[in-house]
Design a protein around this motif. Sequence first.
Motif, short mmCIF file in Angstrom:
data_model
loop_
_atom_site.label_atom_id
_atom_site.label_comp_id
_atom_site.label_asym_id
_atom_site.label_seq_id
_atom_site.Cartn_x
_atom_site.Cartn_y
_atom_site.Cartn_z
N PRO A 130 7.76 93.71 10.56
CA PRO A 130 7.73 94.66 9.20
C PRO A 130 8.17 94.09 8.51
CG PRO A 130 8.33 95.48 11.67
CD PRO A 130 8.13 94.67 12.23
N ALA A 131 9.17 93.22 8.58
CA ALA A 131 10.02 92.59 6.84
C ALA A 131 8.56 91.71 6.75
CB ALA A 131 10.84 91.81 7.31
N GLY A 132 7.73 91.28 7.67
CA GLY A 132 7.03 90.50 7.11
C GLY A 132 6.54 89.10 7.48
N ARG A 133 7.30 88.88 8.13
CA ARG A 133 7.80 87.13 9.05
C ARG A 133 6.51 87.12 10.12
NH1 ARG A 133 14.40 87.03 9.15
NH2 ARG A 133 13.73 89.37 10.11
N GLU A 134 5.97 85.45 9.91
CA GLU A 134 4.90 85.48 10.71
C GLU A 134 4.88 85.24 12.13
OE1 GLU A 134 1.64 83.31 9.13
OE2 GLU A 134 0.88 85.26 8.23
N HIS A 140 12.84 99.01 12.39
CA HIS A 140 13.10 98.70 13.51
C HIS A 140 12.53 97.53 14.63
CE1 HIS A 140 9.07 102.18 13.18
NE2 HIS A 140 10.31 102.51 13.71
N ASP A 141 13.94 96.82 14.16
CA ASP A 141 13.62 95.76 14.13
C ASP A 141 14.00 95.93 15.25
OD1 ASP A 141 15.16 93.05 15.32
OD2 ASP A 141 17.05 93.17 13.90
N HIS A 142 13.67 94.96 16.84
CA HIS A 142 13.30 94.91 18.02
C HIS A 142 14.87 95.11 19.06
CE1 HIS A 142 12.90 90.47 18.70
NE2 HIS A 142 13.59 90.85 20.01
N ARG A 143 15.84 93.88 18.07
CA ARG A 143 17.31 93.45 18.62
C ARG A 143 17.82 94.63 18.59
NH1 ARG A 143 17.94 88.28 14.71
NH2 ARG A 143 17.23 90.29 13.45
N ARG A 144 17.98 95.95 17.73
CA ARG A 144 17.96 96.71 17.84
C ARG A 144 17.75 97.90 18.65
NH1 ARG A 144 18.01 101.40 16.13
NH2 ARG A 144 16.06 100.58 14.46
N LEU A 146 5.70 94.26 19.41
CA LEU A 146 4.90 96.78 19.71
C LEU A 146 6.34 97.02 20.01
CD1 LEU A 146 3.17 95.54 23.51
CD2 LEU A 146 2.07 96.93 21.77
N VAL A 147 7.17 96.74 20.69
CA VAL A 147 8.48 97.36 20.00
C VAL A 147 9.00 98.09 18.31
CG1 VAL A 147 11.29 98.04 19.81
CG2 VAL A 147 10.27 97.26 22.27
N GLU A 148 8.35 96.71 17.49
CA GLU A 148 8.90 96.85 16.24
C GLU A 148 7.25 97.20 15.59
OE1 GLU A 148 11.58 93.23 15.57
OE2 GLU A 148 8.82 92.56 14.53
N VAL A 149 6.24 97.45 16.00
CA VAL A 149 5.35 97.70 15.37
C VAL A 149 5.13 99.61 15.73
CG1 VAL A 149 2.43 98.49 16.14
CG2 VAL A 149 3.63 96.31 15.47
#
Length: 409
Positions: free
Chosen positions: A240-244, A5-9, A292-295
């Motif tokens: 999703p990778a836990g980074r804030e 779910h990386d928004h860049r991809r 939003l894309v990643e969530v």
Amino acid sequence: MTTAHDHRRLGRELELFDTDPLMGAGLPYWLPDGAIVRHALEEYVREAERRAGYRHVYSPVLGKRELYEISGHWEHYSGDMFPPMELGAEEFLLRPSLCPHHALIYRSRSRSYRELPLRMAELGGMYRSELSGVLGGLTRVRAITLNDAHVFCTLDQAVEEARSALELIGRAYADLGVRAARHRLSLPGRGGKYVADPGLWRRATALLRDVLDGSGIPYEAAEGEAAFYGPKIDVQIADPAGREATLSTVQIDFHQPERFDLHYIGADGAKHRPVMVHRSVIGSVERAVAHLVEVHGGAFPPWLAPVQLVILPVADEQAEPARALARHARDLGLRAEVADPAQGTLAARVRAARLVPYQAVIGAREAAAGLVAPRLRDGRRPGPLPTADLLRRVADRVSSRGSELWEHA
């Protein structure tokens, strides 16, 4: 980030945004579907602010260097600003924030205590000269559209205004289907980055603690994370990778009103200094969409989805009823498309529209009876419905701006 779910991809696969070397790093452009998501998000926040008593303004993205010298940005923040542009004998800068412009709007005429709190909001552009090594997708960009607002109020009103801003943020997160990872009270660190006024910092920090304690929100204090002119409440989100990252903020500011000599006429007829509460419900539009894309993995809540209803005629004979249904849906304000049989088998078209909240299949039997066979994104099939009933249900779900796909029985 390696998550699926990386928004860049995913953002590029879904054709939401892209970049071009000729535009430059950190300057993404929005494709039609991404522009729809962005527009829906902007309209949502404008309406939420309007209901909360904010009035919207527009201000220019340029200002004279003198403006940012008065605000303190030039002294404390110039390393993150683009270089000045010389126009004759004057120097202009791309603004790094909106607050100096809103301070000027406030002081454009005399103000009375009867007008306070004065809530001023803007979805406006600002610019940061981020180094190319830290830029990424929509989360770190050089051209930012900020959902910003400033409340000019009395000292007695400041805590309630900041608390109300936190409530507005909480409601928006619920509607967007995102959650805060934690709340942070961001305090100054050491060094010359911060305004040297210990009394200012103590007063503002005490008020923000009152806001958090009164709201019953757990929080952590973090030194070195404050704005240069004052402490702030940061609402942190996690990818999703836990980074804030920080998405939303609330600040109580005594510095800018003093720098711009802001005042209001009190009930006693004398001049008094207002307090300036800064707040952003969704932060930058770019970072909000990235999150939003990643969530949601591209499966946006119905009201945010680029396409809300796709209509699938089984055969060419049902193409005209499908187009008529799409026209009716658009007349109701829904974003509807027809996936006609030339695009593949019914199964292939269903798979291609897997992220669309609602699908409506029209076969020979449905067309003859004025019905559709709805399919929900989560796999449910409610059973054949009259076309008007389907559109009513979908429109109700969209207008509610919730994440539920179907009304409860």
